[in-house]
Write an enzyme that holds these catalytic residues in place. Structure first.
Site: not given
Lengths: 174, 174
Positions: B134, B9, B7
């Protein structure tokens, strides 16, 4: 609900038509059906012009106003009710195309939401139940049902289930 | 070679830091660690400002100059030799972020090629051997090994193998 991945260029959007038009604008040459059978457009021009089609594809605006393939809107709208539809385009090769392609989808396929869009480099990590694509390279690592959408460059491929147009997709999947 | 989806961000790029900075610039408020534990930033502001963070995220330029997470460049460069690495970002939610995110990767992770980038809406159609993310929502349909990258909003999640930083990723995967 089955998941269905659908390619953009030559399946939903007529990129080849615009590539030909731009090449005609710049070099006055038309493409006969016969000379692009089983070939990419770049293979039908002089070697010095090979990279030109990539340049066209990365020109801001190129993908913004492509024609929609016949019957695509209508059939896709129906498919969208019966399948979990994803528009999957290997657009990252041409970073200037990303926003144009997004805007094109929003304008021409307004029933599709951002959640249903996937712009990738390689399609090898995309797994759905069915994939409709005009490039056999995108089927290499794909484990689901493969539907090859007919285009001049794939006309001699014999290893895949084939659809020739959106009416045939309707018959097959609806 | 195992495939590895990573991922952007809060994993590779510090988007939260810039969101907080912009909110401070506009409203003079700082965020204490305690008030964002187990929460998104928007849940720590007044309801009238809920949509503000989405607006920030779709501002051209927002994602272009984010700080790289500590040790991410170095560890990812090593991972890239031993795994088939893909940067997978749910960026289509913010169409104005697409080109910025591409340029950010090219600048900060120059060993990554366009073939290794995937900008999607939903990550549900992405299947790799390992995913580092996240957001637990991205693990919902994911069949491979899930590594939850710690962030303030996921601090109370207990159902996933967890990595707290890139040094831990190095220890676990290299």
């Amino acid at each position: 609900m089955l998941t269905l991945a659908i390619d953009m260029d030559e399946v939903l959007a007529d990129a080849a038509k615009k590539l030909k038009a731009w090449y005609y604008r710049d070099y006055g040459k038309t493409f006969e059906d016969e000379e692009v059978k089983g070939k990419d457009l770049k293979e039908a021009v002089i070697p010095e012009h090979f990279s030109l089609f990539r340049k066209y594809c990365n020109t801001p605006g190129f993908f913004r106003d492509l024609e929609v393939m016949p019957d695509a809107q209508e059939v896709l709208k129906e498919l969208n009710k019966q399948y979990e539809v994803y528009i999957v385009s290997a657009a990252v090769e041409f970073p200037n195309s990303l926003k144009d392609k997004y805007d094109w989808i929003m304008e021409n396929l307004s029933f599709i939401t951002w959640r249903q869009i996937c712009f990738c480099g390689s399609k090898s990590i995309v797994q759905t139940d069915i994939m409709i694509d005009d490039r056999v390279r995108n089927f290499k690592d794909f484990k689901g049902r493969k539907l090859l959408y007919s285009a001049h460059h794939n006309i001699f491929e014999t290893n895949y289930e084939r659809v020739n147009n959106w009416k045939e997709i309707r018959q097959l999947l609806l």
